[in-house]
Design a protein around this motif. Structure first.
Motif, PDB file in Angstrom:
ATOM      1  N   ARG A  99       0.817  -1.202   0.000  1.00 35.05           N
ATOM      2  CA  ARG A  99       0.000   0.000   0.000  1.00 35.05           C
ATOM      3  C   ARG A  99       0.857   1.262   0.000  1.00 35.05           C
ATOM      4  O   ARG A  99       0.550   2.249  -0.669  1.00 35.05           O
ATOM      5  N   GLU A 100       1.947   1.258   0.757  1.00 33.53           N
ATOM      6  CA  GLU A 100       2.849   2.417   0.738  1.00 33.53           C
ATOM      7  C   GLU A 100       3.359   2.677  -0.674  1.00 33.53           C
ATOM      8  O   GLU A 100       3.438   3.818  -1.123  1.00 33.53           O
ATOM      9  N   VAL A 101       3.678   1.593  -1.390  1.00 33.99           N
ATOM     10  CA  VAL A 101       4.157   1.733  -2.771  1.00 33.99           C
ATOM     11  C   VAL A 101       3.041   2.285  -3.654  1.00 33.99           C
ATOM     12  O   VAL A 101       3.265   3.150  -4.507  1.00 33.99           O
ATOM     13  N   LYS A 496     -15.556   1.747  -9.166  1.00 34.08           N
ATOM     14  CA  LYS A 496     -16.836   1.115  -8.825  1.00 34.08           C
ATOM     15  C   LYS A 496     -17.037  -0.166  -9.636  1.00 34.08           C
ATOM     16  O   LYS A 496     -17.489  -1.190  -9.106  1.00 34.08           O
ATOM     17  N   LEU A 497     -16.712  -0.102 -10.922  1.00 35.54           N
ATOM     18  CA  LEU A 497     -16.858  -1.282 -11.773  1.00 35.54           C
ATOM     19  C   LEU A 497     -15.940  -2.411 -11.297  1.00 35.54           C
ATOM     20  O   LEU A 497     -16.370  -3.575 -11.186  1.00 35.54           O
ATOM     21  N   LEU A 498     -14.688  -2.094 -11.016  1.00 32.74           N
ATOM     22  CA  LEU A 498     -13.749  -3.118 -10.541  1.00 32.74           C
ATOM     23  C   LEU A 498     -14.226  -3.723  -9.224  1.00 32.74           C
ATOM     24  O   LEU A 498     -14.069  -4.925  -8.991  1.00 32.74           O
ATOM     25  N   GLY A 499     -14.821  -2.879  -8.348  1.00 29.05           N
ATOM     26  CA  GLY A 499     -15.354  -3.406  -7.102  1.00 29.05           C
ATOM     27  C   GLY A 499     -16.459  -4.413  -7.347  1.00 29.05           C
ATOM     28  O   GLY A 499     -16.519  -5.468  -6.708  1.00 29.05           O
ATOM     29  N   ARG A 500     -17.358  -4.112  -8.305  1.00 33.65           N
ATOM     30  CA  ARG A 500     -18.432  -5.055  -8.624  1.00 33.65           C
ATOM     31  C   ARG A 500     -17.898  -6.320  -9.273  1.00 33.65           C
ATOM     32  O   ARG A 500     -18.512  -7.383  -9.174  1.00 33.65           O
ATOM     33  N   ARG A 506      -7.608  -3.527  -7.106  1.00 35.34           N
ATOM     34  CA  ARG A 506      -7.538  -2.611  -8.243  1.00 35.34           C
ATOM     35  C   ARG A 506      -8.535  -1.468  -8.078  1.00 35.34           C
ATOM     36  O   ARG A 506      -8.259  -0.331  -8.468  1.00 35.34           O
ATOM     37  N   ALA A 507      -9.695  -1.770  -7.488  1.00 38.62           N
ATOM     38  CA  ALA A 507     -10.683  -0.708  -7.244  1.00 38.62           C
ATOM     39  C   ALA A 507     -10.122   0.341  -6.293  1.00 38.62           C
ATOM     40  O   ALA A 507     -10.235   1.545  -6.538  1.00 38.62           O
TER      41      ALA A 507
END
Length: 691
Positions: A99-101, A496-500, A506-507
């Motif tokens: 996450r830091e990266v 939002k699309l990647l989350g679905r 990636r989202a």
């Protein structure tokens, strides 16, 4: 982040300066590592780089007790010029290091990877950071050490110093520039405050008339450069001893000056005094429409004034003035074909108001009428670039309205029709940046329609092409700041699309990149509207992250929303409304994250700002229940159940909230008790946790 009460002290612009100071007085290196690999080598590497004259961030030495580590880590990464990943087995597997990266990448900071003792090659394929490193062309420094947590070699230190030296002088120059920008920001804030004091005064002497006329001429010439407009205002303030300057008489010749004054007031967020002046001129213009020889010219001026007053007004008055402007343009278009183009623009403007307030059924016929006027002009007159652009924007608005009405199939047809107006798109990457931006906007609508039609893979590919085009356009000279807003909005939609699609990592990356774009705008542009947009983006991101079960990130975004709302320097009457909404959202996300003590404290502050029992009180009741105060929570639940008005919506929301909290492991016996005695709800369940 430790949430503090929203005292006036914290609402002042000084908090904005914090971010600028971070950039000016940040770090050269951020050392990212996993504690499971040991902490001796990172400490010694920091000491060696410190000795070489660099500023180095290491969490062992820089964090203070009580800091929110997620938010503080993100802040420190953004303050740093380079991030150095100490690549050992634990680091390549660490989600925290990954996450830091990701935060660094969102700020265009390329990592330097220290690959120690072949740890990268030995890392499993599903290790989060290892997968990222193998896919990208980042600087890697491979080294073999007798002890992976021992002494860093001279070679490592020398290579890090060498990798930094070619940018070090540029860094110094940037810091000098940012320091100057910080000083300019403070001066502009002082200028704005003094200008406001001048506008409030109403004692105008005859001797000040000449100064006012000179000032108005200067405002007109600098209307598109708001920093210079602020400087003009402070000079005017000093000259007139805090008296409001007189404006030039409202004549046809002076109408462009009134238009410039309105544009400047809109840009710097100072509307009340401008509304008074424009209103006086509008009264004169409307009186002259039927009595003066130049009636048509005065009608055009009145239409323009209604438009400007609408732009400066709140929602109710905005629509009223836009409708009045539209009526005047209709009358002009009946007598003159060239007036059909500004009539189309007025139709689009009123349609935008309706679409923003979720009234797409009212916006759609306005957009269709605007298009009919533009198509009629295209049939009778040679096409101009501005008219083609207005037609394209109208196609996109029609698609937006159809999407809001739940008709993605027809919206897709209009998006494709819009794309056809640009011709062959095979070489669009080599065309002018403004054209790339327009095509990206059309691709955005096409992707949204495909998404609603269930064609998710196609939608994702279209979103990716649109984002790539916007990134290319933004990198060109002369790029408009608003293009960054467009790119941020498109990345939010793609997230939002990647989350679905179940790709939460990636989202989250897309949400972070969208926020990074908005943060840059808010700290680099003097328009206060950018900070307001950033505040709204934090709130939306919090909701989206919570929806894909990234609870900790959702809470962090809610706290960023609260911070941005507290430092927003505007003085509008919805300031407290935004604060209570932000506090209520922090309370809800903290409850979901199991941070019940924090939720309780913040929820109490939110309720103190709430004049009525609503979703803010509901969130506070959840915090009371889960922090060991069920009796107090029961009282609030009962009051909400018995409340008049939208009690049905609150009861639906109460049930939905209980279901969400149980799913996240935060159940309580009081929930079943309340549900058993709650009055029935027949309407469909609410989709949103808060309005």
């Amino acid at each position: 982040m430790t949430v503090s009460p929203p005292h006036d002290e914290q609402m002042r612009p000084e908090r904005v300066i914090t971010r600028l100071v971070d950039r000016v007085f940040g770090y050269d290196f951020f050392l990212s590592y996993s504690r499971s690999d040991g902490m001796h080598l990172p400490q010694r590497l920091k000491e060696r780089l410190d000795h070489a004259g660099f500023r180095v961030f290491l969490d062992q030495t820089e964090y203070v007790a009580g800091a929110d580590l997620r938010r503080e880590t993100r802040r420190q990464v953004l303050k740093s010029r380079k991030i150095v990943v100490i690549g050992r087995p634990g680091a390549f597997r660490s989600e925290w290091v990954r996450r830091e990266v990701a935060v660094a990448l969102a700020s265009d900071v390329g990592p330097v990877i220290l690959d120690l003792n072949g740890a990268l090659a030995a890392a499993p394929a599903d290790a989060p950071l290892a997968a990222m490193v193998r896919e990208r062309d980042w600087l890697r420094l491979a080294e073999t050490l007798p002890d992976a947590d021992g002494e860093p070699s001279d070679h490592i230190v020398a290579e890090l110093v060498r990798s930094f030296n070619h940018t070090r002088q540029e860094t110094r120059r940037q810091r000098v520039f940012l320091t100057a920008a910080l000083v300019l920001f403070v001066m502009a804030a002082v200028a704005s405050w003094q200008a406001w004091q001048a506008i409030q005064a109403r004692d105008i002497a005859e001797a000040e008339q000449r100064r006012a006329e000179r000032a108005l001429d200067q405002v007109q010439s600098t209307a598109n450069r708001s920093v210079q407009a602020l400087a003009l205002r402070i000079r005017t303030t000093r000259e007139t001893s805090a008296a409001t300057p007189q404006i030039q008489p409202c004549t046809l010749a002076n109408l462009p000056a009134y238009d410039a004054l309105a544009a400047t007031a809109l840009k710097v967020g100072e509307c009340e005094a401008a509304l008074k002046l424009l209103g006086d001129c509008l009264s004169m213009a409307e009186a002259n429409i039927t009595t003066a020889a130049e009636g048509a010219a005065w009608q055009t001026g009145a239409a323009m004034l209604h438009q400007r007053i609408g732009e400066l007004s709140d929602a109710a008055d905005k629509e009223r003035h836009f409708r009045a402007s539209l009526t005047l343009w209709r009358g002009l278009a009946d007598r003159s074909a060239p007036a059909r183009e500004p009539l189309a623009a007025a139709l689009n403007r009123l349609g935008d108001v309706q679409l923003t307030s979720r009234r797409a059924d009212g916006a759609l016929p306005l957009y269709r009428e605007a298009l009919s006027h533009l198509e009629a002009l295209a049939d009778s007159q040679p096409a101009r670039g501005e008219r083609r652009q207005l037609m394209s924007a109208t196609y996109q608005r029609i698609a937006d309205a159809l999407l809001q009405l739940g008709n993605p199939g027809e919206a897709l047809g209009w998006a494709d029709k819009d794309l056809q107006t640009y011709g062959d798109l095979a070489g669009i990457e080599q065309t002018a940046p403004d054209r790339q931006r327009d095509v990206a906007s059309s691709l955005d609508r096409r992707a949204q329609a495909l998404d609603l039609l269930g064609r998710h893979d196609e939608a994702l590919a279209v979103f990716q092409r649109g984002v790539a085009l916007l990134d290319r356009a933004m990198a060109a000279a002369g790029a408009e700041p608003s293009w960054q807003r467009d790119a941020a909005a498109m990345r939010e939609m793609m997230g939002k699309l990647l989350g679905r699609m179940g790709e939460s990592d990636r989202a989250i990356d897309q949400f972070w990149q969208a926020l990074q774009l908005r943060e840059r705008l808010a700290t680099s542009q003097e328009d206060p509207g950018w900070l307001t947009e950033l505040t709204e983006a934090y709130r939306r991101s919090s909701e989206l992250m919570l929806h894909i079960d990234r609870v900790a990130e959702a809470r962090e975004m809610a706290e960023q929303d609260l911070l941005a709302a507290s430092i927003n320097a505007d003085a509008t009457r919805d300031k407290l409304s935004r604060m209570r909404r932000a506090l209520g959202t922090v309370c809800w996300t903290a409850v979901n994250d199991g941070q019940f003590g924090r939720a309780l404290w913040v929820g109490q502050r939110a309720v103190e700002l709430s004049p009525q029992r609503d979703w803010v009180s509901l969130n506070y009741a959840h915090a009371l229940m889960l922090s060991g105060q069920p009796d107090a929570a029961r009282t609030i639940y009962r009051e909400l159940d018995a409340a008049p008005g939208d009690a049905g919506g609150l009861r639906r929301q109460m049930r939905d909230d209980f279901a969400v909290l149980r799913r996240r492991g935060h159940g309580h016996p009081l929930m079943a008790e309340i549900e058993a005695t709650m009055r029935s709800v027949n309407a469909a369940p609410n989709q949103l946790q808060q309005p």
